[in-house]
Write a protein that holds these residues in place. Structure first.
Motif, PDB file in Angstrom:
ATOM      1  N   THR A 155     -56.177  76.155  17.716  1.00  0.00           N
ATOM      2  CA  THR A 155     -57.310  76.826  18.353  1.00  0.00           C
ATOM      3  C   THR A 155     -57.740  76.001  19.572  1.00  0.00           C
ATOM      4  O   THR A 155     -57.371  74.830  19.699  1.00  0.00           O
ATOM      5  CB  THR A 155     -58.520  76.915  17.398  1.00  0.00           C
ATOM      6  N   ASP A 156     -58.569  76.628  20.426  1.00  0.00           N
ATOM      7  CA  ASP A 156     -59.064  75.906  21.606  1.00  0.00           C
ATOM      8  C   ASP A 156     -59.853  74.668  21.197  1.00  0.00           C
ATOM      9  O   ASP A 156     -59.750  73.615  21.805  1.00  0.00           O
ATOM     10  CB  ASP A 156     -59.971  76.813  22.438  1.00  0.00           C
ATOM     11  N   THR A 157     -60.648  74.850  20.121  1.00  0.00           N
ATOM     12  CA  THR A 157     -61.465  73.712  19.660  1.00  0.00           C
ATOM     13  C   THR A 157     -60.556  72.573  19.230  1.00  0.00           C
ATOM     14  O   THR A 157     -60.808  71.403  19.541  1.00  0.00           O
ATOM     15  CB  THR A 157     -62.330  74.148  18.451  1.00  0.00           C
ATOM     16  N   GLU A 158     -59.480  72.924  18.514  1.00  0.00           N
ATOM     17  CA  GLU A 158     -58.553  71.864  18.072  1.00  0.00           C
ATOM     18  C   GLU A 158     -57.901  71.186  19.269  1.00  0.00           C
ATOM     19  O   GLU A 158     -57.697  69.979  19.285  1.00  0.00           O
ATOM     20  CB  GLU A 158     -57.471  72.452  17.156  1.00  0.00           C
ATOM     21  N   LYS A 159     -57.582  71.992  20.295  1.00  0.00           N
ATOM     22  CA  LYS A 159     -56.932  71.423  21.483  1.00  0.00           C
ATOM     23  C   LYS A 159     -57.861  70.430  22.180  1.00  0.00           C
ATOM     24  O   LYS A 159     -57.459  69.323  22.542  1.00  0.00           O
ATOM     25  CB  LYS A 159     -56.519  72.542  22.439  1.00  0.00           C
ATOM     26  N   HIS A 160     -59.121  70.828  22.355  1.00  0.00           N
ATOM     27  CA  HIS A 160     -60.106  69.927  22.969  1.00  0.00           C
ATOM     28  C   HIS A 160     -60.243  68.656  22.148  1.00  0.00           C
ATOM     29  O   HIS A 160     -60.272  67.553  22.676  1.00  0.00           O
ATOM     30  CB  HIS A 160     -61.479  70.610  23.071  1.00  0.00           C
TER      31      HIS A 160
ATOM     32  N   ALA B  77     -63.552  78.147  28.566  1.00  0.00           N
ATOM     33  CA  ALA B  77     -62.317  77.690  29.199  1.00  0.00           C
ATOM     34  C   ALA B  77     -61.736  76.574  28.348  1.00  0.00           C
ATOM     35  O   ALA B  77     -62.448  75.929  27.580  1.00  0.00           O
ATOM     36  CB  ALA B  77     -62.594  77.205  30.611  1.00  0.00           C
ATOM     37  N   VAL B  78     -60.438  76.388  28.520  1.00  0.00           N
ATOM     38  CA  VAL B  78     -59.793  75.342  27.709  1.00  0.00           C
ATOM     39  C   VAL B  78     -58.936  74.467  28.620  1.00  0.00           C
ATOM     40  O   VAL B  78     -58.329  74.952  29.573  1.00  0.00           O
ATOM     41  CB  VAL B  78     -58.978  75.986  26.546  1.00  0.00           C
ATOM     42  N   ILE B  79     -58.938  73.193  28.336  1.00  0.00           N
ATOM     43  CA  ILE B  79     -58.151  72.277  29.168  1.00  0.00           C
ATOM     44  C   ILE B  79     -56.665  72.615  29.012  1.00  0.00           C
ATOM     45  O   ILE B  79     -56.198  72.880  27.910  1.00  0.00           O
ATOM     46  CB  ILE B  79     -58.437  70.800  28.797  1.00  0.00           C
TER      47      ILE B  79
ATOM     48  N   PRO C  67     -66.477  68.816  26.800  1.00  0.00           N
ATOM     49  CA  PRO C  67     -67.428  69.665  26.065  1.00  0.00           C
ATOM     50  C   PRO C  67     -68.105  70.701  26.969  1.00  0.00           C
ATOM     51  O   PRO C  67     -68.354  71.833  26.561  1.00  0.00           O
ATOM     52  CB  PRO C  67     -68.462  68.664  25.530  1.00  0.00           C
ATOM     53  N   LEU C  68     -68.374  70.325  28.220  1.00  0.00           N
ATOM     54  CA  LEU C  68     -69.006  71.248  29.158  1.00  0.00           C
ATOM     55  C   LEU C  68     -68.127  72.484  29.380  1.00  0.00           C
ATOM     56  O   LEU C  68     -68.603  73.631  29.331  1.00  0.00           O
ATOM     57  CB  LEU C  68     -69.249  70.523  30.498  1.00  0.00           C
ATOM     58  N   VAL C  69     -66.843  72.246  29.606  1.00  0.00           N
ATOM     59  CA  VAL C  69     -65.924  73.353  29.867  1.00  0.00           C
ATOM     60  C   VAL C  69     -65.742  74.201  28.605  1.00  0.00           C
ATOM     61  O   VAL C  69     -65.723  75.433  28.666  1.00  0.00           O
ATOM     62  CB  VAL C  69     -64.584  72.788  30.393  1.00  0.00           C
TER      63      VAL C  69
END
Ligand code: SAM
Length: 393
Positions: free
Chosen positions: A262-267, A239-241, A232-234
């Motif tokens: 999306t990046d959110t979905e990836k996280h 940035a995305v893992i 969540p911090l990143v």
């Protein structure tokens, strides 16, 4: 005292990787290539002429591999004790010209206007009091599309390492050995763990592991981190893992590249994969049963965290007495339900070990004997150390 002061005061190099002969050098290249190419998805061959900054590079054995592949290096290392070895290694490998700058300072004091293709900080960020701020600083040093690699000691993955610390400290106390840095301490650590340590594929000698892991006051519960805090911090900082090592995010497998997320979905996918598959694997190092994953409840996680905190308090000689270090029922039940015979045996051994070592009548001899009888547990090291890469949007 900080981790850095601990290294400086005890005048030791925490990770002196042997690269002086050709065999060891080739081995080092292969290990780093496996990490970068296969686990983190960054082909070393593509790093030629890329601008890379590495913080906490120690004596430079990892940076040497990047230089070998043609990267331009900015190196930041505050511990001047390790710098003569760094200079010697780059000289020996005829790669000194790849060092653009070598700065003898710590990550908080370092300032630059430059932006980098790759930013690396391995093996210390989690120990810093302002680690969240440091991650944000590291991300800011990236060009758009650049990659940050950090590594850290995972909270749950470190349970076995912390248990080994506890076993050693309990033996030291029962033997009235106050100086944990003494030869006697090293000798008991060797009696307990050397045979098993020699079986694992490690880059460092036993003595360095003892100093940096078993008796390092900084390897304790407060430095442990978790993907659940880091991701969540990143995500909040653009940035995305991208990847991790060990590779535990099995939800990438069998996925079709045209299915964009999306990046959110990836996280979110990483987090949910963590819940399903990572916890048991992190604790033990045994691959999970992918067909019937059992998610740990929040009490399993919080009780395990409390156990780690209590181990750490005992080691730091806080007022905690031995009876307060109790193997949690919730963890016992969770592992007993895993449906994996090896995990069941590991759980029984770990539960028995805690009961025996913390028993008021325990002696150093009985603890060593009990530890040596734990045939399954002795072969396991959990999954304490994790690398993760993030891409700047
Ligand atoms: C465990 S060693 C890891 C060395 C190397 N990065 C590796 O992964 O093999 C930690 C390194 O971080 C450095 N370090 C500790 N505190 C630091 C800080 N505040 N800023 C920059 N480097 C630091 C230490 O001097 C040491 O070289």
């Amino acid at each position: 005292m900080s981790l850095l002061e601990y290294y400086q005061e005890n005048k030791f190099n925490p990770v002196p990787i042997e690269v002086s002969d050709d065999l060891n050098w080739q081995m080092q290249i292969q290990k780093r290539r496996n990490l970068y190419d296969n686990h983190l998805g960054i082909p070393l061959n593509l790093l030629k002429d890329k601008n890379i900054i590495e913080f906490g590079c120690n004596s430079g054995e990892n940076a040497l591999v990047l230089a070998h592949y043609g990267a331009n290096l900015t190196l930041v290392e505050p511990n001047d004790i390790v710098l003569p070895r760094l200079h010697k290694l780059f000289q020996q490998h005829k790669l000194k010209h790849k060092i653009e700058e070598l700065v003898n300072t710590d990550i908080n004091s370092f300032q630059t206007e430059k932006k980098f293709d790759l930013v690396i900080a391995e093996g210390f960020v989690n120990c810093l009091e302002n680690r969240d701020e440091v991650v944000i600083k590291l991300l800011k040093l990236l060009k758009t599309g650049g990659i940050l690699i950090i590594s850290f000691d995972d909270r749950y993955g470190s349970l076995l390492e912390c248990t080994r610390q506890l076993v050693l400290h309990r033996c030291l106390r029962l033997n009235s050995i106050k100086n944990v840095h003494s030869e006697k301490s090293l000798s008991i650590a060797k009696q307990l763990f050397n045979e098993d340590f020699m079986q694992i594929n490690t880059s460092r000698p036993f003595k360095a592991w003892w100093q940096d892991g078993l008796i390092n006051p900084y390897f304790s519960a407060n430095i442990l981190w978790s993907f659940q805090e880091l991701l969540p911090l990143v995500a909040k900082n653009n940035a995305v893992i991208s990847s991790c090592s060990p590779k535990w995010n099995i939800t990438d497998y069998y996925s079709w590249y045209k299915n964009i997320e999306t990046d959110t979905e990836k996280h979110q996918r990483f987090i949910s994969s963590w819940n399903k598959y990572a916890f048991e694997y992190f604790l033990t190092g045994i691959k999970p049963n992918l067909c019937t994953p059992v998610e740990p409840s929040s009490s399993v996680l919080s009780d395990t965290r409390l156990l780690l905190d209590n181990i750490s308090s005992y080691i730091k000689q806080d007022s905690l007495n031995t009876q307060q270090i109790i193997y949690p029922d919730s963890l016992d039940k969770y592992l007993s339900n895993s449906g994996n015979e090896t995990i069941n045996r590991f759980n029984q051994e770990l539960k028995d070990l805690f009961a025996q070592i913390m028993h008021p009548s325990a002696t150093s001899e009985s603890i060593i004997k009990n530890y040596h009888s734990k045939k399954r547990l002795r072969k396991l090291w959990g999954c304490p150390y994790h690398y993760v890469s993030f891409t700047k949007e």
